[in-house]
Write a protein that holds these residues in place. Structure first.
Motif, PDB file in Angstrom:
ATOM      1  N   PRO A   1       0.829  -1.206   0.000  1.00 44.47           N
ATOM      2  CA  PRO A   1       0.000   0.000   0.000  1.00 44.47           C
ATOM      3  C   PRO A   1       0.863   1.256   0.000  1.00 44.47           C
ATOM      4  CG  PRO A   1      -0.784  -1.585   1.631  1.00 44.47           C
ATOM      5  CD  PRO A   1       0.547  -2.082   1.149  1.00 44.47           C
TER       6      PRO A   1
ATOM      7  N   ARG B   1       0.483   5.869  -0.181  1.00 42.20           N
ATOM      8  CA  ARG B   1      -0.399   6.969   0.204  1.00 42.20           C
ATOM      9  C   ARG B   1      -0.834   7.709  -1.052  1.00 42.20           C
ATOM     10  NH1 ARG B   1      -3.055   7.417   5.014  1.00 42.20           N
ATOM     11  NH2 ARG B   1      -1.825   6.254   6.539  1.00 42.20           N
TER      12      ARG B   1
ATOM     13  N   ALA C   1      -4.731   5.664   2.703  1.00 37.70           N
ATOM     14  CA  ALA C   1      -3.898   4.646   2.057  1.00 37.70           C
ATOM     15  C   ALA C   1      -4.454   4.359   0.665  1.00 37.70           C
ATOM     16  CB  ALA C   1      -3.881   3.377   2.892  1.00 37.70           C
TER      17      ALA C   1
ATOM     18  N   HIS D   1      -1.571  -4.092   4.691  1.00 33.61           N
ATOM     19  CA  HIS D   1      -0.340  -3.475   5.200  1.00 33.61           C
ATOM     20  C   HIS D   1       0.603  -4.504   5.815  1.00 33.61           C
ATOM     21  CE1 HIS D   1      -1.562   0.799   4.728  1.00 33.61           C
ATOM     22  NE2 HIS D   1      -2.778   0.306   4.854  1.00 33.61           N
TER      23      HIS D   1
ATOM     24  N   HIS E   1      -4.191   0.299  11.669  1.00 36.81           N
ATOM     25  CA  HIS E   1      -4.767   0.665  10.378  1.00 36.81           C
ATOM     26  C   HIS E   1      -6.277   0.490  10.328  1.00 36.81           C
ATOM     27  CE1 HIS E   1      -0.510   0.264   9.129  1.00 36.81           C
ATOM     28  NE2 HIS E   1      -0.837   1.195   8.265  1.00 36.81           N
TER      29      HIS E   1
END
Length: 467
Positions: A218, A220, A236, A278, A325
């Motif tokens: 992942p 941004r 994300a 993640h 997350h």
């Protein structure tokens, strides 16, 4: 005109006066799941031949009147034909695999397919023995018999591959890869364990092979020049994330253990699927096998070809990352079946889109609502930024006006969703445009997150591509 009574319990359906969208076929989620189990149950003792005969009986019941009965019978027949098609496809693939060099969706295998399995998972989702116990010798099965055996576990294995990858399309490919690997390794499987466990292990290794080859992580979201993204932090960006149709989920029945069903539903929400992306693939596999499927540390270690100490260490590292997350209201994995208030918000949301009513749309959103559109680079944080973005294409006075919209409700990942269709100026047909999966604020029935997906998956959700 839709049916006026539920085909399962025959109770009258709720009136839909003044409400938009498709009429409900069943009176409740329980009846819907019961009908689903009837359509998706395992191939019986007669195997493929029994399924063929069942299709013949269903076809013999077809009659144009009354329309509601015709619809129900066609739906049942379509589900049976789809199952037979999947069985035939698997049988064809295994037959071809017997006479051609091995093929794989992963360029090179880096894990070993287990020759046999002696352990079984200890989750609260055990299936009846007729679904899980393999014949005494898998090696004696024909390609068609093998395909019928694996079809009984397809839904569950596909969901496992989906949890591992976050992609509906890739999960479908990896299920087929799992069955091919199982066919090649059938000599080592003599019915000493349940086929379900055996397939889970092969599927996990197939997913790990695939993820080693893709090596994706992942990122941004980044600002797009000239676009107002709002004031919040960029979320994300998971370009491969896709939704999963509720109608294709396996039915989880755990009498006396409601937490097992709740955990299963919770761990299919998009917010959970995005969070586990993640994790490095091997830690992700450990977390899914241990915390979702309920395998012991020893069973997980055997499935992954590692030690119990390594499994415990990986799980200890994975859980805090996952919590970091997840949204605050999801950190403890509470079950979140949509409420009546949220369903009412969905109805108002669809109506507002159809009227191009920006004020009504804005009133249904939280102030810090997030919109993402994987795999596209567009993202917005905050109600004002989101409404400003949609106004450009939805305002008839705008030079970039796309056209008029219609919407149909859907369910994805245990969440409410909606398929949007657009009729462009000068045309008479509404075409599939975008599938929105909605997450609601826990404290108030307003939309906190919209994840928008491209329309090629509409058929998987029972949505037509044109209206």
């Amino acid at each position: 005109m839709g049916a006026v009574s539920c085909p399962v319990c025959e109770r009258p359906l709720a009136a839909r006066a003044g409400r938009t969208g498709r009429s409900s076929v069943y009176c409740s989620a329980a009846c819907r799941q019961k009908a689903y189990r009837g359509r998706q149950g395992p191939v019986g003792g007669g195997g493929v031949q029994e399924l063929i005969e069942d299709i013949g009986r269903q076809a013999g019941r077809l009659s144009p009147r009354p329309p509601a009965a015709l619809y129900d019978t066609v739906t049942e027949l379509s589900a049976s034909v789809a199952r037979l098609r999947r069985v035939a496809r698997t049988a064809r693939a295994t037959a071809e695999d017997s006479t051609t060099p091995a093929r794989s969706v992963t360029a090179a295998r880096v894990t070993d397919t287990p020759a046999s399995v002696t352990d079984t998972p200890t989750s609260g989702t055990e299936e009846p023995a007729s679904m899980t116990e393999a014949p005494a010798a898998v090696t004696e099965l024909t390609e068609t018999d093998f395909a019928a055996l694996t079809e009984q576990h397809r839904r569950e294995i596909q969901v496992h591959c989906y949890r591992m990858t976050g992609s509906y399309d890739e999960a479908e490919d990896l299920v087929q890869e799992t069955f091919l690997r199982a066919w090649r390794a059938r000599e080592g499987f003599q019915g000493r364990a349940k086929a379900r466990t055996w397939l889970y292990r092969i599927a996990t290794n197939a997913c790990l092979d695939f993820q080693r080859r893709t090596t994706r992580r992942p990122q941004r979201y980044e600002p797009v020049p000239g676009m107002n993204h709002g004031e919040g932090e960029p979320p994300a960006r998971i370009t491969w994330l896709q939704p999963y149709p509720d109608d294709e989920l396996p039915v989880v029945e755990a009498p006396g253990q409601p937490e097992a069903a709740a955990l299963s539903r919770e761990t299919l929400e998009l917010v959970f699927l995005a969070a586990i992306q993640h994790l490095p693939p091997r830690r992700r596999a450990v977390l899914i096998l241990r915390d979702v499927l309920g395998l012991t540390a020893a069973e997980t270690a055997e499935a992954l070809g590692t030690s119990v100490a390594s499994v415990n260490s990986a799980l200890q590292r994975a859980r805090p990352v996952l919590r970091d997350h997840l949204p605050r209201e999801r950190a403890d994995w509470r079950a979140s079946e949509p409420t009546e208030g949220q369903r009412a918000v969905l109805e108002r949301y669809m109506a507002a889109v159809g009227r191009l009513d920006f004020d009504a749309m804005a009133a249904l959103l939280t102030e810090d609502v997030t919109l993402t559109m994987p795999p596209n680079p567009f993202w917005f944080v905050g109600r004002d930024a989101l409404v400003d973005f949609v106004r450009v294409s939805l305002d008839p006075a705008s030079p970039m006006f796309l056209g008029h919209w219609r919407s149909l409700p859907a369910r994805a990942n245990g969440q409410l969703a909606v398929g949007h269709y657009i009729r462009r100026p000068g045309t008479s047909v509404h075409r599939a445009q975008v599938l929105d999966v909605l997450r609601f604020d826990g404290g108030e029935d307003r939309i906190a997150e919209i994840t928008s997906f491209e329309p090629h998956l509409f058929p998987a959700f029972g949505l037509p591509l044109r209206l």
